[in-house]
Design a protein around this motif. Sequence first.
Motif, PDB file in Angstrom:
ATOM      1  N   PRO A  50      28.987  50.185  48.654  1.00 47.55           N
ATOM      2  CA  PRO A  50      29.173  49.830  50.069  1.00 47.55           C
ATOM      3  C   PRO A  50      30.638  49.893  50.496  1.00 47.55           C
ATOM      4  O   PRO A  50      31.537  49.530  49.742  1.00 47.55           O
ATOM      5  N   ILE A  51      30.846  50.360  51.701  1.00 45.81           N
ATOM      6  CA  ILE A  51      32.168  50.372  52.333  1.00 45.81           C
ATOM      7  C   ILE A  51      32.073  49.400  53.500  1.00 45.81           C
ATOM      8  O   ILE A  51      31.345  49.645  54.462  1.00 45.81           O
ATOM      9  N   GLU A  52      32.777  48.279  53.376  1.00 49.66           N
ATOM     10  CA  GLU A  52      32.699  47.243  54.402  1.00 49.66           C
ATOM     11  C   GLU A  52      34.093  46.865  54.867  1.00 49.66           C
ATOM     12  O   GLU A  52      34.961  46.560  54.050  1.00 49.66           O
ATOM     13  N   GLU A  53      34.269  46.891  56.164  1.00 48.17           N
ATOM     14  CA  GLU A  53      35.523  46.467  56.791  1.00 48.17           C
ATOM     15  C   GLU A  53      36.754  47.131  56.176  1.00 48.17           C
ATOM     16  O   GLU A  53      37.764  46.499  55.907  1.00 48.17           O
ATOM     17  N   CYS A  54      36.661  48.404  55.940  1.00 47.19           N
ATOM     18  CA  CYS A  54      37.786  49.193  55.427  1.00 47.19           C
ATOM     19  C   CYS A  54      38.634  49.588  56.636  1.00 47.19           C
ATOM     20  O   CYS A  54      38.135  50.241  57.547  1.00 47.19           O
ATOM     21  N   GLU A  55      39.896  49.162  56.652  1.00 48.50           N
ATOM     22  CA  GLU A  55      40.745  49.397  57.813  1.00 48.50           C
ATOM     23  C   GLU A  55      42.070  50.030  57.433  1.00 48.50           C
ATOM     24  O   GLU A  55      42.524  49.886  56.297  1.00 48.50           O
ATOM     25  N   GLY A  56      42.674  50.704  58.397  1.00 51.75           N
ATOM     26  CA  GLY A  56      43.986  51.299  58.196  1.00 51.75           C
ATOM     27  C   GLY A  56      44.626  51.643  59.533  1.00 51.75           C
ATOM     28  O   GLY A  56      43.936  51.714  60.560  1.00 51.75           O
ATOM     29  N   ASP A  57      45.931  51.823  59.506  1.00 51.57           N
ATOM     30  CA  ASP A  57      46.686  52.134  60.715  1.00 51.57           C
ATOM     31  C   ASP A  57      47.580  53.340  60.485  1.00 51.57           C
ATOM     32  O   ASP A  57      48.021  53.587  59.362  1.00 51.57           O
ATOM     33  N   MET A  58      47.857  54.048  61.570  1.00 54.80           N
ATOM     34  CA  MET A  58      48.769  55.200  61.535  1.00 54.80           C
ATOM     35  C   MET A  58      49.517  55.234  62.861  1.00 54.80           C
ATOM     36  O   MET A  58      48.933  55.029  63.916  1.00 54.80           O
ATOM     37  N   VAL A  59      50.812  55.482  62.759  1.00 52.71           N
ATOM     38  CA  VAL A  59      51.644  55.637  63.950  1.00 52.71           C
ATOM     39  C   VAL A  59      52.128  57.080  63.974  1.00 52.71           C
ATOM     40  O   VAL A  59      52.607  57.607  62.963  1.00 52.71           O
ATOM     41  N   VAL A  60      51.999  57.719  65.136  1.00 54.19           N
ATOM     42  CA  VAL A  60      52.445  59.098  65.307  1.00 54.19           C
ATOM     43  C   VAL A  60      53.550  59.087  66.355  1.00 54.19           C
ATOM     44  O   VAL A  60      53.336  58.667  67.493  1.00 54.19           O
ATOM     45  N   LYS A  61      54.739  59.514  65.933  1.00 56.06           N
ATOM     46  CA  LYS A  61      55.834  59.632  66.905  1.00 56.06           C
ATOM     47  C   LYS A  61      56.081  61.112  67.156  1.00 56.06           C
ATOM     48  O   LYS A  61      55.658  61.967  66.370  1.00 56.06           O
ATOM     49  N   PHE A  62      56.749  61.412  68.226  1.00 63.03           N
ATOM     50  CA  PHE A  62      57.003  62.796  68.592  1.00 63.03           C
ATOM     51  C   PHE A  62      58.426  63.167  68.205  1.00 63.03           C
ATOM     52  O   PHE A  62      59.355  62.376  68.347  1.00 63.03           O
ATOM     53  N   GLY A  63      58.598  64.390  67.677  1.00 67.96           N
ATOM     54  CA  GLY A  63      59.912  64.861  67.244  1.00 67.96           C
ATOM     55  C   GLY A  63      59.981  66.373  67.288  1.00 67.96           C
ATOM     56  O   GLY A  63      59.155  67.038  67.910  1.00 67.96           O
ATOM     57  N   GLU A  64      60.962  66.906  66.570  1.00 67.69           N
ATOM     58  CA  GLU A  64      61.167  68.363  66.577  1.00 67.69           C
ATOM     59  C   GLU A  64      60.177  69.100  65.680  1.00 67.69           C
ATOM     60  O   GLU A  64      59.808  70.233  65.950  1.00 67.69           O
ATOM     61  N   THR A 117      56.668  68.850  62.699  1.00 73.20           N
ATOM     62  CA  THR A 117      55.491  68.100  62.275  1.00 73.20           C
ATOM     63  C   THR A 117      55.638  67.803  60.795  1.00 73.20           C
ATOM     64  O   THR A 117      55.778  68.728  59.990  1.00 73.20           O
ATOM     65  N   GLU A 118      55.629  66.514  60.451  1.00 72.60           N
ATOM     66  CA  GLU A 118      55.763  66.133  59.052  1.00 72.60           C
ATOM     67  C   GLU A 118      55.283  64.702  58.846  1.00 72.60           C
ATOM     68  O   GLU A 118      55.304  63.890  59.768  1.00 72.60           O
ATOM     69  N   GLU A 119      54.841  64.435  57.629  1.00 74.19           N
ATOM     70  CA  GLU A 119      54.455  63.076  57.270  1.00 74.19           C
ATOM     71  C   GLU A 119      55.696  62.360  56.773  1.00 74.19           C
ATOM     72  O   GLU A 119      56.326  62.782  55.801  1.00 74.19           O
ATOM     73  N   ILE A 120      56.061  61.282  57.437  1.00 76.63           N
ATOM     74  CA  ILE A 120      57.271  60.553  57.082  1.00 76.63           C
ATOM     75  C   ILE A 120      56.976  59.501  56.020  1.00 76.63           C
ATOM     76  O   ILE A 120      57.742  59.333  55.080  1.00 76.63           O
ATOM     77  N   SER A 121      55.871  58.806  56.161  1.00 74.05           N
ATOM     78  CA  SER A 121      55.442  57.827  55.160  1.00 74.05           C
ATOM     79  C   SER A 121      53.921  57.728  55.220  1.00 74.05           C
ATOM     80  O   SER A 121      53.282  58.462  55.975  1.00 74.05           O
ATOM     81  N   ASP A 122      53.358  56.813  54.454  1.00 75.88           N
ATOM     82  CA  ASP A 122      51.906  56.663  54.442  1.00 75.88           C
ATOM     83  C   ASP A 122      51.346  56.244  55.792  1.00 75.88           C
ATOM     84  O   ASP A 122      50.191  56.517  56.101  1.00 75.88           O
ATOM     85  N   GLU A 123      52.154  55.562  56.601  1.00 75.98           N
ATOM     86  CA  GLU A 123      51.666  55.060  57.876  1.00 75.98           C
ATOM     87  C   GLU A 123      52.442  55.595  59.080  1.00 75.98           C
ATOM     88  O   GLU A 123      52.255  55.126  60.189  1.00 75.98           O
ATOM     89  N   LEU A 124      53.332  56.568  58.842  1.00 76.00           N
ATOM     90  CA  LEU A 124      54.118  57.136  59.938  1.00 76.00           C
ATOM     91  C   LEU A 124      54.102  58.657  59.848  1.00 76.00           C
ATOM     92  O   LEU A 124      54.407  59.229  58.801  1.00 76.00           O
ATOM     93  N   PHE A 125      53.741  59.285  60.947  1.00 75.08           N
ATOM     94  CA  PHE A 125      53.617  60.737  61.020  1.00 75.08           C
ATOM     95  C   PHE A 125      54.417  61.211  62.224  1.00 75.08           C
ATOM     96  O   PHE A 125      54.390  60.588  63.282  1.00 75.08           O
TER      97      PHE A 125
END
Length: 185
Positions: A80-94, A96-104
């Motif tokens: 079972p997968i119950e209440e599995c949550e996560g967050d991601m923040v996407v900022k705009f720049g020059e 496209t790259e993944e900066i960290s696990d939660e920042l793109f």
Amino acid sequence: MAEAEKYVIPFKSMADGVHNFRYKVGDDFFAEIDNSLIERGDIDAVVEMTKNSQMLRFHFELNGKITVPCDVCLEDMDYPIEECEGDMVVKFGETTEEISDELFQLAEGENEISVAQWIYEILAVSLPMRFVHPEDENGNPTCNAEMLEKLNQYLVTEVKTDPEKPIMEATDPRWDALKGLIDKQ
């Protein structure tokens, strides 16, 4: 490829504010993920996107089940997968790259973004290292009884040694010759 297109959000054409998306994640989704740890599943994914002129914030909530092999008896089991949550923040720049696990960072000219990989990653990191059938109400294993019996035939439970006799390690004579060279120095 058609499955991945379901998870693309055309954010540029949306107004600032909160937007909600619901996805049904199934076997086709996992089949398109390279080297996926999961092959089958039935997951409800709710994605909340908050958009403003400077960034996008995503909140993911996953519920459902995946089918995986038990690490003891190798029989398929539902996890079972119950209440599995996560967050991601996407900022705009020059670029496209993944900066960290939660920042793109997304290039300024982009007008859409896919959340498929993030859904998979949030699910994958929430999984345990080992999958085992749960025990029944009496504390007995619910694994395949035939396989457990087979495993018990080959299980070594205790090594008995005589405390009076030293344990001798078996050595390879080729290594013994090399050890002699080290001793000479």
